[in-house]
Scaffold this motif. Sequence first.
Motif, mmCIF file in Angstrom:
data_model
loop_
_atom_site.group_PDB
_atom_site.id
_atom_site.type_symbol
_atom_site.label_atom_id
_atom_site.label_comp_id
_atom_site.label_asym_id
_atom_site.label_seq_id
_atom_site.Cartn_x
_atom_site.Cartn_y
_atom_site.Cartn_z
ATOM 1 N N ASN A 50 0.249 10.302 1.042
ATOM 2 C CA ASN A 50 -1.433 10.114 1.709
ATOM 3 C C ASN A 50 -2.439 9.016 0.916
ATOM 4 O OD1 ASN A 50 -0.864 12.228 3.773
ATOM 5 N ND2 ASN A 50 -1.916 13.972 2.008
ATOM 6 N N ILE A 51 -1.706 8.028 0.930
ATOM 7 C CA ILE A 51 -2.159 6.886 0.349
ATOM 8 C C ILE A 51 -2.242 6.123 1.093
ATOM 9 C CG2 ILE A 51 -1.505 4.270 -1.175
ATOM 10 C CD1 ILE A 51 -0.865 6.798 -2.752
ATOM 11 N N ARG A 52 -4.051 5.573 1.145
ATOM 12 C CA ARG A 52 -4.473 4.564 2.556
ATOM 13 C C ARG A 52 -4.853 3.715 2.840
ATOM 14 N NH1 ARG A 52 -10.454 5.262 0.798
ATOM 15 N NH2 ARG A 52 -9.709 4.974 -1.293
ATOM 16 N N SER A 53 -3.905 2.200 1.533
ATOM 17 C CA SER A 53 -4.357 1.160 1.522
ATOM 18 C C SER A 53 -2.739 0.832 1.712
ATOM 19 C CB SER A 53 -4.203 0.349 0.221
ATOM 20 O OG SER A 53 -4.276 -0.467 0.240
ATOM 21 N N ALA A 54 -2.748 0.123 2.788
ATOM 22 C CA ALA A 54 -1.506 -0.583 2.834
ATOM 23 C C ALA A 54 -0.497 -1.262 1.758
ATOM 24 C CB ALA A 54 -1.255 -1.674 4.157
ATOM 25 N N TYR A 55 -1.642 -2.795 1.697
ATOM 26 C CA TYR A 55 -1.507 -2.976 0.098
ATOM 27 C C TYR A 55 -1.357 -2.552 -1.367
ATOM 28 C CZ TYR A 55 -4.706 -6.264 2.804
ATOM 29 O OH TYR A 55 -4.890 -7.215 3.641
ATOM 30 N N ASN A 56 -1.691 -0.951 -1.187
ATOM 31 C CA ASN A 56 -1.243 -0.226 -2.209
ATOM 32 C C ASN A 56 0.796 -0.078 -2.733
ATOM 33 O OD1 ASN A 56 -3.510 0.134 -3.972
ATOM 34 N ND2 ASN A 56 -3.893 1.601 -3.390
ATOM 35 N N VAL A 57 0.779 0.119 -1.224
ATOM 36 C CA VAL A 57 1.841 0.800 -0.751
ATOM 37 C C VAL A 57 2.645 -0.630 -0.385
ATOM 38 C CG1 VAL A 57 3.903 1.225 1.474
ATOM 39 C CG2 VAL A 57 1.520 2.292 1.034
ATOM 40 N N GLY A 58 2.322 -2.183 -0.046
ATOM 41 C CA GLY A 58 3.440 -2.961 -0.408
ATOM 42 C C GLY A 58 3.467 -3.089 -1.844
ATOM 43 N N SER A 59 2.713 -3.010 -2.592
ATOM 44 C CA SER A 59 2.307 -3.205 -4.067
ATOM 45 C C SER A 59 3.861 -2.501 -4.401
ATOM 46 C CB SER A 59 1.248 -3.323 -5.165
ATOM 47 O OG SER A 59 1.560 -2.809 -6.446
ATOM 48 N N VAL A 60 3.971 -1.060 -4.133
ATOM 49 C CA VAL A 60 5.120 -0.104 -4.435
ATOM 50 C C VAL A 60 6.460 -0.685 -3.934
ATOM 51 C CG1 VAL A 60 5.712 1.964 -5.083
ATOM 52 C CG2 VAL A 60 3.442 1.569 -5.386
ATOM 53 N N PHE A 61 6.340 -1.397 -3.245
ATOM 54 C CA PHE A 61 7.671 -1.598 -2.819
ATOM 55 C C PHE A 61 8.134 -2.487 -3.601
ATOM 56 C CE2 PHE A 61 7.551 1.071 0.697
ATOM 57 C CZ PHE A 61 9.003 0.614 2.064
ATOM 58 N N ARG A 62 6.838 -3.686 -4.054
ATOM 59 C CA ARG A 62 7.599 -4.334 -4.388
ATOM 60 C C ARG A 62 8.454 -4.302 -6.481
ATOM 61 N NH1 ARG A 62 4.056 -9.844 -5.061
ATOM 62 N NH2 ARG A 62 4.989 -11.572 -7.118
ATOM 63 N N THR A 63 7.765 -3.200 -6.725
ATOM 64 C CA THR A 63 7.167 -2.768 -8.015
ATOM 65 C C THR A 63 9.170 -1.787 -8.247
ATOM 66 O OG1 THR A 63 5.499 -2.824 -8.191
ATOM 67 C CG2 THR A 63 6.871 -1.286 -10.090
ATOM 68 N N SER A 64 9.484 -1.238 -6.668
ATOM 69 C CA SER A 64 10.867 -0.837 -7.213
ATOM 70 C C SER A 64 11.656 -1.478 -6.822
ATOM 71 C CB SER A 64 10.346 1.026 -5.532
ATOM 72 O OG SER A 64 9.117 1.430 -6.291
ATOM 73 N N ASP A 65 11.789 -2.788 -6.025
ATOM 74 C CA ASP A 65 13.087 -3.626 -5.922
ATOM 75 C C ASP A 65 13.344 -4.114 -7.551
ATOM 76 O OD1 ASP A 65 13.858 -6.070 -3.967
ATOM 77 O OD2 ASP A 65 13.460 -7.165 -5.501
ATOM 78 N N ALA A 66 12.141 -4.574 -8.088
ATOM 79 C CA ALA A 66 12.182 -5.079 -9.832
ATOM 80 C C ALA A 66 12.705 -4.215 -10.076
ATOM 81 C CB ALA A 66 10.583 -5.497 -10.044
ATOM 82 N N PHE A 67 12.073 -3.135 -10.039
ATOM 83 C CA PHE A 67 13.465 -2.434 -10.810
ATOM 84 C C PHE A 67 14.366 -1.908 -10.424
ATOM 85 C CE2 PHE A 67 8.940 -1.005 -12.805
ATOM 86 C CZ PHE A 67 9.002 -2.391 -13.701
ATOM 87 N N LEU A 68 14.690 -1.748 -9.778
ATOM 88 C CA LEU A 68 16.356 -1.486 -8.769
ATOM 89 C C LEU A 68 15.871 -0.041 -8.703
ATOM 90 C CD1 LEU A 68 18.750 -3.166 -7.755
ATOM 91 C CD2 LEU A 68 19.348 -2.656 -9.528
ATOM 92 N N LEU A 69 15.010 0.510 -7.974
ATOM 93 C CA LEU A 69 14.862 2.069 -8.235
ATOM 94 C C LEU A 69 15.724 2.603 -6.588
ATOM 95 C CD1 LEU A 69 11.017 2.641 -8.370
ATOM 96 C CD2 LEU A 69 13.184 2.614 -10.488
ATOM 97 N N GLU A 70 16.080 3.691 -6.770
ATOM 98 C CA GLU A 70 16.705 3.891 -5.638
ATOM 99 C C GLU A 70 16.220 4.256 -3.972
ATOM 100 O OE1 GLU A 70 19.910 5.714 -4.353
ATOM 101 O OE2 GLU A 70 19.749 5.733 -6.383
ATOM 102 N N ALA A 71 14.883 4.827 -3.765
ATOM 103 C CA ALA A 71 13.904 4.194 -3.116
ATOM 104 C C ALA A 71 12.627 4.821 -2.797
ATOM 105 C CB ALA A 71 15.250 5.299 -1.766
ATOM 106 N N ILE A 72 12.014 5.001 -1.976
ATOM 107 C CA ILE A 72 10.346 4.787 -2.339
ATOM 108 C C ILE A 72 10.431 5.786 -0.843
ATOM 109 C CG2 ILE A 72 7.933 4.806 -1.313
ATOM 110 C CD1 ILE A 72 9.281 1.611 -1.942
ATOM 111 N N TYR A 73 10.210 7.218 -0.790
ATOM 112 C CA TYR A 73 10.006 8.345 0.079
ATOM 113 C C TYR A 73 8.010 8.319 0.359
ATOM 114 C CZ TYR A 73 14.500 10.587 -0.450
ATOM 115 O OH TYR A 73 15.819 10.982 0.318
ATOM 116 N N ILE A 74 7.869 7.872 1.742
ATOM 117 C CA ILE A 74 6.777 7.918 2.225
ATOM 118 C C ILE A 74 6.526 9.224 3.194
ATOM 119 C CG2 ILE A 74 5.177 6.885 3.954
ATOM 120 C CD1 ILE A 74 6.626 4.366 3.452
ATOM 121 N N THR A 75 5.452 9.447 2.224
ATOM 122 C CA THR A 75 5.174 10.594 3.494
ATOM 123 C C THR A 75 3.577 11.399 3.746
ATOM 124 O OG1 THR A 75 3.921 12.392 1.362
ATOM 125 C CG2 THR A 75 6.001 12.641 1.851
ATOM 126 N N GLY A 76 3.166 11.925 5.169
ATOM 127 C CA GLY A 76 1.873 12.192 5.424
ATOM 128 C C GLY A 76 1.219 11.332 6.203
#
Length: 176
Positions: free
Chosen positions: A31-57
């Motif tokens: 339940n993240i309100r800000s799409a900018y925050n979501v985008g930032s987490v995508f960028r961080t997840s890419d930088a660290f070569l993480l498995e995935a992001i699960y988006i809920t709510g």
Amino acid sequence: MKKLSMDELNRKSVDEFKEAEKIPIIVVLENIRSAYNVGSVFRTSDAFLLEAIYITGYTCIPPHKEIKKTALGAEDSVTWKHFANAAEAIIDLKQNGYKVYAVEQAENSYALQNVDFKNDEKIAVIFGNEVTGVEQTTIEQCEGCIEIPQLGMKHSLNIATAAGVVLWELVRKRLL
């Protein structure tokens, strides 16, 4: 000392990223309100070569203009799934061998600097709403809570900042 050029950085293409062996960490956004925050987490997840992001709510999903603005293409490289709620995501994670932790200030939480997972251990970390944090019902389904020590007057961080801090610490320990 010379700043590296884009060519010298040797960045992966989207296809190379998708084929690369990932660090077994999944980020859950509840339940993240800000799409900018979501985008930032995508960028961080890419930088660290993480498995995935699960988006809920009600967290917004790609494609979205504001996600794209901060993700800078990471929404195309990082694998993501949407779930109606965090409970569904947690069921999926546990069925796939992930240990699930909320990032939250809670009784008996684990201080981030003391968390020590094995390199091959599958971990999922849940980041909650910018105002209300991770829902109590979600916390109750987790193995525990990880807390970022905060020493100043404020006792919370922006979700994108919190994700950067927590994910770096989890990844850093795997690089040692």
